[in-house]
Design a protein around this motif. Structure first.
Motif, PDB file in Angstrom:
ATOM      1  N   SER A  76      -3.086   2.720  -9.331  1.00 47.97           N
ATOM      2  CA  SER A  76      -2.474   3.406  -8.196  1.00 47.97           C
ATOM      3  C   SER A  76      -2.471   4.916  -8.389  1.00 47.97           C
ATOM      4  O   SER A  76      -2.483   5.670  -7.427  1.00 47.97           O
ATOM      5  N   ASN A  82      -4.920   6.603  -9.444  1.00 47.95           N
ATOM      6  CA  ASN A  82      -6.245   7.068  -9.052  1.00 47.95           C
ATOM      7  C   ASN A  82      -6.511   6.948  -7.558  1.00 47.95           C
ATOM      8  O   ASN A  82      -7.502   7.467  -7.077  1.00 47.95           O
ATOM      9  N   LYS A  83      -5.664   6.241  -6.798  1.00 57.00           N
ATOM     10  CA  LYS A  83      -5.874   6.065  -5.371  1.00 57.00           C
ATOM     11  C   LYS A  83      -5.457   7.326  -4.638  1.00 57.00           C
ATOM     12  O   LYS A  83      -4.404   7.893  -4.880  1.00 57.00           O
ATOM     13  N   VAL A  84      -6.299   7.743  -3.717  1.00 57.02           N
ATOM     14  CA  VAL A  84      -6.026   8.926  -2.928  1.00 57.02           C
ATOM     15  C   VAL A  84      -6.039   8.521  -1.462  1.00 57.02           C
ATOM     16  O   VAL A  84      -6.949   7.823  -1.013  1.00 57.02           O
ATOM     17  N   VAL A  85      -5.034   8.956  -0.717  1.00 54.30           N
ATOM     18  CA  VAL A  85      -5.010   8.693   0.715  1.00 54.30           C
ATOM     19  C   VAL A  85      -6.048   9.607   1.357  1.00 54.30           C
ATOM     20  O   VAL A  85      -6.044  10.815   1.130  1.00 54.30           O
ATOM     21  N   SER A 104      -8.040  12.027   3.930  1.00 56.82           N
ATOM     22  CA  SER A 104      -7.519  13.124   4.754  1.00 56.82           C
ATOM     23  C   SER A 104      -7.311  12.700   6.204  1.00 56.82           C
ATOM     24  O   SER A 104      -6.502  13.297   6.908  1.00 56.82           O
ATOM     25  N   LEU A 155       1.221   3.552  -2.513  1.00 55.59           N
ATOM     26  CA  LEU A 155       0.734   4.800  -1.954  1.00 55.59           C
ATOM     27  C   LEU A 155       1.763   5.427  -1.063  1.00 55.59           C
ATOM     28  O   LEU A 155       2.525   4.810  -0.429  1.00 55.59           O
TER      29      LEU A 155
END
Length: 103
Positions: free
Chosen positions: A5, A7-10, A12, A103
């Motif tokens: 988690s 490393n997870k990016v929302v 843009s 997230l």
């Protein structure tokens, strides 16, 4: 927080809150007779899930479309007219509303 988690990016084009997501479309889409570039999807309820399932005859794709129509206040024809790229963005937004992925 786990490493996965962290490393997870929302993306843009996705704004996530507890009760909704705002999905920025790739180009304008026609929803409710208006051309818009952002759609707000509210968080689903158990009632929404039951209603989406009730008329779909065990067809997962139809359940998903029914759910998106309800959460976006859109018609099935409007959802069907979306590009695959924009549909995938809506799926990602829905996933963020229903999963507990930190997230």
């Amino acid at each position: 927080m786990t490493q996965a988690s962290a490393n997870k990016v929302v993306p843009s084009w996705l704004k996530v809150s507890d009760d909704s997501v705002i999905v920025t479309m790739k180009g304008a889409v026609n929803i409710g007779g208006l051309l818009v570039d952002k759609l707000t999807m509210r968080a689903p309820t158990v009632r929404d899930q039951r209603a989406a399932t009730a008329t779909a005859n065990n067809d997962y794709e139809q359940i998903e479309i029914n759910m998106l129509c309800s959460l976006l206040t859109a018609t099935e024809a409007e959802i069907a007219a979306l590009s695959v790229r924009n549909y995938n963005r809506l799926q990602a937004g829905y996933f963020r509303l229903v999963e507990e992925d930190e997230l």
